[in-house]
Scaffold this active site. Structure first.
Site, PDB file in Angstrom:
ATOM      1  N   LYS A   9       0.846  -1.191   0.000  1.00  0.00           N
ATOM      2  CA  LYS A   9       0.000   0.000   0.000  1.00  0.00           C
ATOM      3  C   LYS A   9       0.893   1.257   0.000  1.00  0.00           C
ATOM      4  O   LYS A   9       2.112   1.162   0.233  1.00  0.00           O
ATOM      5  CB  LYS A   9      -0.924  -0.054   1.215  1.00  0.00           C
ATOM      6  CG  LYS A   9      -1.912  -1.240   1.156  1.00  0.00           C
ATOM      7  CD  LYS A   9      -2.744  -1.326   2.424  1.00  0.00           C
ATOM      8  CE  LYS A   9      -3.764  -2.448   2.335  1.00  0.00           C
ATOM      9  NZ  LYS A   9      -4.584  -2.535   3.582  1.00  0.00           N
ATOM     10  N   TYR A  49     -12.214  -3.981  -3.009  1.00  0.00           N
ATOM     11  CA  TYR A  49     -12.738  -3.955  -1.640  1.00  0.00           C
ATOM     12  C   TYR A  49     -14.266  -3.984  -1.641  1.00  0.00           C
ATOM     13  O   TYR A  49     -14.899  -3.359  -0.798  1.00  0.00           O
ATOM     14  CB  TYR A  49     -12.217  -2.714  -0.911  1.00  0.00           C
ATOM     15  CG  TYR A  49     -10.739  -2.770  -0.563  1.00  0.00           C
ATOM     16  CD1 TYR A  49     -10.255  -3.706   0.359  1.00  0.00           C
ATOM     17  CD2 TYR A  49      -9.828  -1.889  -1.141  1.00  0.00           C
ATOM     18  CE1 TYR A  49      -8.908  -3.760   0.692  1.00  0.00           C
ATOM     19  CE2 TYR A  49      -8.469  -1.944  -0.818  1.00  0.00           C
ATOM     20  CZ  TYR A  49      -8.022  -2.882   0.100  1.00  0.00           C
ATOM     21  OH  TYR A  49      -6.682  -2.928   0.432  1.00  0.00           O
ATOM     22  N   ASN A 112      -1.769  -0.169   7.338  1.00  0.00           N
ATOM     23  CA  ASN A 112      -1.209  -1.492   7.660  1.00  0.00           C
ATOM     24  C   ASN A 112      -0.333  -2.082   6.559  1.00  0.00           C
ATOM     25  O   ASN A 112      -0.166  -3.286   6.452  1.00  0.00           O
ATOM     26  CB  ASN A 112      -2.314  -2.453   8.121  1.00  0.00           C
ATOM     27  CG  ASN A 112      -3.350  -2.724   7.053  1.00  0.00           C
ATOM     28  OD1 ASN A 112      -3.281  -2.161   5.957  1.00  0.00           O
ATOM     29  ND2 ASN A 112      -4.295  -3.588   7.349  1.00  0.00           N
ATOM     30  N   HIS A 115      -1.560  -5.535   1.489  1.00  0.00           N
ATOM     31  CA  HIS A 115      -2.791  -6.298   1.250  1.00  0.00           C
ATOM     32  C   HIS A 115      -2.420  -7.658   0.674  1.00  0.00           C
ATOM     33  O   HIS A 115      -1.476  -7.770  -0.115  1.00  0.00           O
ATOM     34  CB  HIS A 115      -3.676  -5.555   0.230  1.00  0.00           C
ATOM     35  CG  HIS A 115      -4.783  -6.424  -0.316  1.00  0.00           C
ATOM     36  ND1 HIS A 115      -6.005  -6.525   0.299  1.00  0.00           N
ATOM     37  CD2 HIS A 115      -4.821  -7.256  -1.395  1.00  0.00           C
ATOM     38  CE1 HIS A 115      -6.755  -7.378  -0.390  1.00  0.00           C
ATOM     39  NE2 HIS A 115      -6.072  -7.842  -1.419  1.00  0.00           N
ATOM     40  N   GLU A 126      -9.140 -10.900  -7.619  1.00  0.00           N
ATOM     41  CA  GLU A 126      -8.256  -9.734  -7.519  1.00  0.00           C
ATOM     42  C   GLU A 126      -7.161  -9.751  -8.594  1.00  0.00           C
ATOM     43  O   GLU A 126      -6.811  -8.706  -9.140  1.00  0.00           O
ATOM     44  CB  GLU A 126      -7.655  -9.662  -6.104  1.00  0.00           C
ATOM     45  CG  GLU A 126      -8.729  -9.323  -5.075  1.00  0.00           C
ATOM     46  CD  GLU A 126      -8.275  -9.453  -3.626  1.00  0.00           C
ATOM     47  OE1 GLU A 126      -7.091  -9.707  -3.372  1.00  0.00           O
ATOM     48  OE2 GLU A 126      -9.144  -9.287  -2.746  1.00  0.00           O
TER      49      GLU A 126
HETATM   50  P1  IDP Z   1      -7.314  -7.503   5.423  1.00  0.00           P
HETATM   51  O1  IDP Z   1      -6.580  -6.408   4.676  1.00  0.00           O
HETATM   52  O2  IDP Z   1      -6.465  -8.108   6.512  1.00  0.00           O
HETATM   53  O3  IDP Z   1      -7.912  -8.550   4.511  1.00  0.00           O
HETATM   54  P2  IDP Z   1     -10.030  -6.457   5.776  1.00  0.00           P
HETATM   55  O4  IDP Z   1     -10.913  -6.700   6.945  1.00  0.00           O
HETATM   56  O5  IDP Z   1     -10.375  -7.127   4.485  1.00  0.00           O
HETATM   57  O6  IDP Z   1      -8.520  -6.799   6.214  1.00  0.00           O
HETATM   58  O7  IDP Z   1      -9.973  -4.883   5.553  1.00  0.00           O
HETATM   59  C1  IDP Z   1      -9.400  -4.335   4.383  1.00  0.00           C
HETATM   60  C2  IDP Z   1      -8.572  -3.130   4.753  1.00  0.00           C
HETATM   61  O8  IDP Z   1      -9.434  -2.107   5.242  1.00  0.00           O
HETATM   62  C3  IDP Z   1      -7.560  -3.356   5.888  1.00  0.00           C
HETATM   63  O9  IDP Z   1      -6.345  -3.926   5.441  1.00  0.00           O
HETATM   64  C4  IDP Z   1      -7.369  -1.954   6.397  1.00  0.00           C
HETATM   65  O10 IDP Z   1      -6.504  -1.196   5.524  1.00  0.00           O
HETATM   66  C5  IDP Z   1      -8.767  -1.379   6.261  1.00  0.00           C
HETATM   67  N1  IDP Z   1      -9.549  -1.526   7.498  1.00  0.00           N
HETATM   68  C6  IDP Z   1     -10.182  -2.628   7.946  1.00  0.00           C
HETATM   69  N2  IDP Z   1     -10.808  -2.411   9.112  1.00  0.00           N
HETATM   70  C7  IDP Z   1     -10.562  -1.098   9.404  1.00  0.00           C
HETATM   71  C8  IDP Z   1     -10.937  -0.250  10.504  1.00  0.00           C
HETATM   72  O11 IDP Z   1     -11.631  -0.642  11.451  1.00  0.00           O
HETATM   73  N3  IDP Z   1     -10.487   1.043  10.433  1.00  0.00           N
HETATM   74  C9  IDP Z   1      -9.726   1.522   9.417  1.00  0.00           C
HETATM   75  N4  IDP Z   1      -9.351   0.747   8.366  1.00  0.00           N
HETATM   76  C10 IDP Z   1      -9.754  -0.536   8.371  1.00  0.00           C
HETATM   77 MG    MG Z   2      -9.514  -8.515   3.197  1.00  0.00          MG
END
Ligand code: IDP
Ligand code: MG
Length: 150
Positions: A9, A49, A112, A115, A126
């Site tokens: 990212k 997403y 974070n 992805h 994807e």
């Molecule tokens: P993942 O990336 O581990 O698969 P997902 O639940 O699919 O996690 O969420 C996608 C992305 O959305 C996360 O990597 C993060 O960047 C963002 N995200 C998920 N939950 C939150 C939140 O509660 N606050 C802010 N960003 C979030």
């Molecule tokens: Mg995810």
């Protein structure tokens, strides 16, 4: 061989973590078969997403992902989808184990670093969103016979 979609990212790119992350996945024995820098369009972010479109964090997630170039990759290997999910760690870096990419480099769930697809179905979806078949370059790793028992 299975395939998965992995994306560094904008925060990971801007912090100079591309080389470290590619190196960790290569050292694990996984095979990089496609890679490209790109600032993602809104349309492609919505597709990638799609399960989060209605979530309260989606507008800020979109702004974050569109905020700079991402490094998009396809990786190949046996059980590569679940292996890469373990290597990247939990979604929230505060809960991600040390030794994982998010555990070692992340601090905030909204920043974070990386992805990766979470299932075979999402990997196929994807990869198709981001890469044309002609942009994938499968090959044999010279060390495959010592990476796998069979
Ligand atoms: P993942 O990336 O581990 O698969 P997902 O639940 O699919 O996690 O969420 C996608 C992305 O959305 C996360 O990597 C993060 O960047 C963002 N995200 C998920 N939950 C939150 C939140 O509660 N606050 C802010 N960003 C979030
Ligand atoms: Mg995810």
């Amino acid at each position: 061989m299975d395939r998965t979609f992995v994306m560094i990212k904008p925060d990971g790119v801007q912090r100079g973590l591309v080389g470290e992350i590619v190196s960790r996945l290569e050292s694990k024995g996984l095979k990089l078969i496609a890679a490209r820098f790109e600032i993602l369009s809104e349309k492609r972010i919505n597709e990638q997403y799609r399960e989060h479109l209605k979530k309260p964090f989606f507008p800020s997630l979109k702004k974050y992902i569109m905020g700079g170039p991402c490094f998009l990759m396809v990786w190949e290997g046996r059980d590569v989808v679940s292996i890469v999910r373990k290597v990247i760690g939990a979604t929230n870096p505060q809960e991600a184990s040390p030794g994982t990419i998010r555990g070692d480099f992340g601090n905030d769930i909204g920043r974070n670093v990386i992805h990766a697809s979470d299932s075979h179905e999402s990997a196929a979806h994807e990869i198709a969103i981001h890469f044309k078949p002609a942009e994938l370059f499968p090959y044999t790793r010279i060390d495959e016979s010592v990476i796998y028992e069979y």
